[in-house]
Design an enzyme around this catalytic site. Structure first.
Site, short mmCIF file in Angstrom:
data_model
loop_
_atom_site.label_atom_id
_atom_site.label_comp_id
_atom_site.label_asym_id
_atom_site.label_seq_id
_atom_site.Cartn_x
_atom_site.Cartn_y
_atom_site.Cartn_z
N ASN A 1 -13.13 2.44 -5.73
CA ASN A 1 -11.73 2.85 -5.81
C ASN A 1 -11.27 3.45 -4.49
O ASN A 1 -12.01 4.17 -3.83
CB ASN A 1 -11.54 3.86 -6.93
CG ASN A 1 -11.87 3.27 -8.29
OD1 ASN A 1 -11.98 2.05 -8.41
ND2 ASN A 1 -12.06 4.11 -9.28
N VAL A 2 -10.02 3.15 -4.16
CA VAL A 2 -9.48 3.70 -2.93
C VAL A 2 -8.67 4.98 -3.21
O VAL A 2 -8.17 5.61 -2.30
CB VAL A 2 -8.63 2.65 -2.18
CG1 VAL A 2 -9.52 1.48 -1.75
CG2 VAL A 2 -7.46 2.15 -3.02
N TYR B 1 0.82 -1.22 0.00
CA TYR B 1 0.00 0.00 0.00
C TYR B 1 0.85 1.27 0.00
O TYR B 1 0.42 2.29 -0.53
CB TYR B 1 -1.02 -0.02 1.16
CG TYR B 1 -2.11 -1.03 0.88
CD1 TYR B 1 -3.13 -0.74 -0.01
CD2 TYR B 1 -2.06 -2.31 1.43
CE1 TYR B 1 -4.11 -1.68 -0.32
CE2 TYR B 1 -3.03 -3.26 1.13
CZ TYR B 1 -4.05 -2.94 0.26
OH TYR B 1 -5.00 -3.87 -0.07
N HIS C 1 -14.68 0.70 -0.46
CA HIS C 1 -13.54 -0.15 -0.11
C HIS C 1 -12.42 0.58 0.60
O HIS C 1 -11.29 0.11 0.63
CB HIS C 1 -13.02 -0.85 -1.38
CG HIS C 1 -14.01 -1.82 -1.97
ND1 HIS C 1 -13.91 -2.34 -3.24
CD2 HIS C 1 -15.14 -2.36 -1.44
CE1 HIS C 1 -14.95 -3.16 -3.47
NE2 HIS C 1 -15.70 -3.17 -2.40
N ARG D 1 1.33 1.74 -3.61
CA ARG D 1 0.09 2.25 -4.23
C ARG D 1 -0.06 3.76 -3.97
O ARG D 1 -0.47 4.52 -4.82
CB ARG D 1 -1.15 1.56 -3.68
CG ARG D 1 -1.23 0.04 -3.83
CD ARG D 1 -1.78 -0.34 -5.18
NE ARG D 1 -0.76 -0.27 -6.22
CZ ARG D 1 0.27 -1.13 -6.34
NH1 ARG D 1 0.41 -2.14 -5.52
NH2 ARG D 1 1.15 -0.98 -7.31
N SER E 1 -15.79 -4.39 -13.19
CA SER E 1 -16.13 -5.71 -13.75
C SER E 1 -17.30 -6.33 -12.99
O SER E 1 -17.76 -7.41 -13.37
CB SER E 1 -14.91 -6.63 -13.68
OG SER E 1 -14.56 -6.86 -12.32
N1 APR Z 1 -12.64 3.19 -18.99
C1 APR Z 1 -13.65 2.52 -18.38
N2 APR Z 1 -13.56 1.23 -18.01
C2 APR Z 1 -12.41 0.56 -18.26
C3 APR Z 1 -11.31 1.19 -18.88
C4 APR Z 1 -11.45 2.57 -19.26
N3 APR Z 1 -10.47 3.25 -19.85
N4 APR Z 1 -10.32 0.28 -18.98
C5 APR Z 1 -10.78 -0.87 -18.43
N5 APR Z 1 -12.04 -0.71 -17.98
C6 APR Z 1 -12.92 -1.67 -17.31
C7 APR Z 1 -12.61 -3.14 -17.55
O1 APR Z 1 -13.21 -3.58 -18.76
C8 APR Z 1 -13.26 -3.81 -16.32
O2 APR Z 1 -14.62 -4.10 -16.56
O3 APR Z 1 -12.74 -1.51 -15.90
C9 APR Z 1 -13.15 -2.71 -15.25
C10 APR Z 1 -12.15 -3.00 -14.16
O4 APR Z 1 -12.52 -4.15 -13.44
P1 APR Z 1 -11.69 -4.66 -12.17
O5 APR Z 1 -10.22 -4.64 -12.46
O6 APR Z 1 -12.27 -5.96 -11.75
O7 APR Z 1 -11.94 -3.50 -11.07
P2 APR Z 1 -13.17 -3.29 -10.09
O8 APR Z 1 -14.44 -3.80 -10.68
O9 APR Z 1 -13.11 -1.89 -9.64
O10 APR Z 1 -12.77 -4.24 -8.89
C11 APR Z 1 -13.60 -4.26 -7.76
O11 APR Z 1 -12.05 -5.65 -6.63
O12 APR Z 1 -9.97 -6.34 -5.94
C12 APR Z 1 -11.04 -5.58 -5.64
O13 APR Z 1 -11.13 -4.01 -3.98
C13 APR Z 1 -10.78 -4.13 -5.33
O14 APR Z 1 -12.33 -2.30 -5.55
C14 APR Z 1 -11.76 -3.41 -6.21
C15 APR Z 1 -12.80 -4.47 -6.52
#
Ligand code: APR
Length: 231
Positions: free
Chosen positions: A87-88, A53, A104, A56, A177
């Site tokens: 997002n953190v 962290y 989170h 980060r 996602s």
């Molecule tokens: N603009 C918009 N979306 C995008 C872009 C972009 N430029 N680039 C990628 N993405 C999308 C991807 O297609 C995906 O669907 O962002 C998403 C990211 O997904 P994850 O990496 O799974 O992130 P997130 O959903 O925020 O994860 C949730 O998981 O590990 C934990 O605590 C962490 O808060 C996080 C949580």
């Protein structure tokens, strides 16, 4: 004024230069999630977790909000807006959003290892001293830890988020996602018939959400399109 809820994930900050968690090159490819983002990982190797962290935070201090963050903030001019973010990072706030629920946790904050959610022991690190190491103590005498909700921990702000979503007029989802619960479950609380805009270049599991428009683009282009064509 319309009430708009914006649910954001790691994709929101990609154009600022931060990584997503999943997918090629995601953070969880490089760092095993169970080692750096669970209470068990922290108990096993607190030093590794603190340095993850610290890294980060150093990255966050080098990046800026992108156009997408600014356009989300701009919605506040004519609407009643709540940003619910997984997002953190603090890029929504730095872009001007004033009502942000961090489901989170917050990277720039640290808390007590014994009472992580006790506000008396939560403090914000300064950009000049953004690191913590073993031996840095909270005011209750326990080791300071990142103010992050790890996998397996309760999500204390979920109730606030559900309440915020329950009476909105427009719902916008950007860059998540929708893999992680309970955050992804917020979709179940969208009032029936409300327009839902999803900004994500990739497919995400939104089956069952009615009145949905998927804008397949990055956060900035998607927000520009929503503001120009949809609101
Ligand atoms: N603009 C918009 N979306 C995008 C872009 C972009 N430029 N680039 C990628 N993405 C999308 C991807 O297609 C995906 O669907 O962002 C998403 C990211 O997904 P994850 O990496 O799974 O992130 P997130 O959903 O925020 O994860 C949730 O998981 O590990 C934990 O605590 C962490 O808060 C996080 C949580």
């Amino acid at each position: 004024m319309r009430k708009i809820a914006v649910l954001t994930g790691a994709g929101m900050s990609v154009e600022s230069g931060l990584s997503t968690f999943r997918g090629g090159g995601g953070l969880w490819d490089e760092y095993p999630v169970e080692k750096v983002a669970t209470p068990e990982g922290y108990a096993a190797d607190p030093s590794l977790v603190l340095s993850f962290y610290n890294k980060r935070r150093r990255e966050l201090l080098l990046v800026e909000p992108n156009e997408g963050h600014r356009l989300v903030a701009q919605l506040e001019k004519d609407n009643n807006v709540v940003v619910i973010t997984q997002n953190v990072d603090d890029l929504h706030e730095r872009a001007g959003s004033t009502n942000v629920i961090h489901l989170h946790g917050e990277l720039m904050k640290v808390c007590s290892s014994r009472n992580p959610n006790d506000s008396r022991y939560i403090k914000r690190l300064s950009p000049e001293a953004p690191e913590i190491t073993l031996g840095d103590l909270a005011d209750d005498g326990s080791q300071l830890r990142p103010f992050i909700v790890w996998f397996g921990e309760a999500v204390p702000l979920m109730e606030d988020a559900i309440k915020a979503v329950s009476d909105i007029d427009v719902f916008i989802i950007i860059g998540t996602s929708l893999n992680v619960y309970p955050a992804a479950g917020l979709l179940n609380y969208i009032p029936y018939g409300v327009p839902v805009y999803l900004i994500d270049p990739n497919n995400v599991p939104v089956n069952g959400v009615c009145n949905l428009t998927h804008i397949r683009s990055g956060a900035s282009d998607g927000m520009r399109k929503i503001i120009n064509d949809c609101l």
